[in-house]
Design an enzyme around this catalytic site. Sequence first.
Site, PDB file in Angstrom:
ATOM      1  N   SER A  17       7.099  -0.356   2.539  1.00  0.00           N
ATOM      2  CA  SER A  17       6.687  -1.012   1.299  1.00  0.00           C
ATOM      3  C   SER A  17       7.429  -0.411   0.109  1.00  0.00           C
ATOM      4  O   SER A  17       7.776  -1.123  -0.836  1.00  0.00           O
ATOM      5  CB  SER A  17       5.176  -0.866   1.074  1.00  0.00           C
ATOM      6  OG  SER A  17       4.456  -1.605   2.039  1.00  0.00           O
TER       7      SER A  17
ATOM      8  N   VAL B  29       0.752   3.971   1.332  1.00  0.00           N
ATOM      9  CA  VAL B  29       0.855   4.723   2.592  1.00  0.00           C
ATOM     10  C   VAL B  29       2.076   4.237   3.386  1.00  0.00           C
ATOM     11  O   VAL B  29       2.577   4.926   4.263  1.00  0.00           O
ATOM     12  CB  VAL B  29      -0.432   4.580   3.449  1.00  0.00           C
ATOM     13  CG1 VAL B  29      -0.502   3.214   4.130  1.00  0.00           C
ATOM     14  CG2 VAL B  29      -0.525   5.706   4.492  1.00  0.00           C
ATOM     15  N   SER B  30       2.577   3.051   3.047  1.00  0.00           N
ATOM     16  CA  SER B  30       3.641   2.411   3.816  1.00  0.00           C
ATOM     17  C   SER B  30       5.018   2.708   3.235  1.00  0.00           C
ATOM     18  O   SER B  30       5.325   2.275   2.122  1.00  0.00           O
ATOM     19  CB  SER B  30       3.382   0.900   3.832  1.00  0.00           C
ATOM     20  OG  SER B  30       4.570   0.174   4.060  1.00  0.00           O
ATOM     21  N   PRO B  31       5.866   3.416   4.002  1.00  0.00           N
ATOM     22  CA  PRO B  31       7.201   3.740   3.479  1.00  0.00           C
ATOM     23  C   PRO B  31       8.096   2.505   3.376  1.00  0.00           C
ATOM     24  O   PRO B  31       8.910   2.402   2.463  1.00  0.00           O
ATOM     25  CB  PRO B  31       7.755   4.741   4.491  1.00  0.00           C
ATOM     26  CG  PRO B  31       7.011   4.478   5.758  1.00  0.00           C
ATOM     27  CD  PRO B  31       5.657   3.978   5.347  1.00  0.00           C
TER      28      PRO B  31
ATOM     29  N   ASP C 143       0.891  -1.157   0.000  1.00  0.00           N
ATOM     30  CA  ASP C 143       0.000   0.000   0.000  1.00  0.00           C
ATOM     31  C   ASP C 143       0.932   1.210   0.000  1.00  0.00           C
ATOM     32  O   ASP C 143       1.947   1.214   0.713  1.00  0.00           O
ATOM     33  CB  ASP C 143      -0.851  -0.048   1.275  1.00  0.00           C
ATOM     34  CG  ASP C 143      -1.909   1.065   1.373  1.00  0.00           C
ATOM     35  OD1 ASP C 143      -1.594   2.215   0.989  1.00  0.00           O
ATOM     36  OD2 ASP C 143      -3.017   0.787   1.861  1.00  0.00           O
TER      37      ASP C 143
END
Length: 220
Positions: free
Chosen positions: A19, A15-17, A13
């Site tokens: 990731s 929003v996830s750094p 996603d």
Amino acid sequence: SEMGRTLVELFYDVVSPYSWLGFEVLCRYQHIWNIDLRLRPAFLGGIMQATGNKPPALLPKRGEYMLKDMKRMAKYYQVPVKTSEDDLQRMLSSSTLGAMRFITALDMTQPRYVEPLSREFWIRFWSQHEDISQPENIMTVAKKAGLSSELTQKLLEMISTPAVKNRLRETTEEALKYGAFGMPAVVAHFNGEPHLFFGSDRLELLGSIIGEKWLGPVPS
């Protein structure tokens, strides 16, 4: 996929750094390792809710650590995540549901653009600290990723359809089925079974399990 290639799925996603870090490393290794990388846009909110996991930001000490960790990781991984004091609040208050539906709609129509589009969402949210929840922001990101305005318009219309909503929900449920409780969730299909790795710092271990050589986060 070709004989002997290992399918590696990345559930993420924007929003996830972490990731973003895992995404960039796997994008680099897809040209070096004998793997087929499959990008699987999913919804982190759904994973947290289903597993009872809580964002790190809700535990102040963990949040503090995360900001320092991200700064070090960004440098080591050579990914332009720029941290600031309000990041934890931004992560909690920003909805990426629209963005993840948009990426999902693209994955259903023109999957070859999913890599550049996802990258542009991360750049906007994590390098430029700009909003990605509004349609006009999504349009800006799409343009940067090289999508035509016709395609962008079509995808924006698709994001409110049951087909796209269901696909995103199904992908998220698939990640849960593999045992995911956060993101990135990386699943390597090896010797007939799925192996789940959580986080961007387990890719060295993934390499060792599938018999590939780890050359650091920036293999040149």
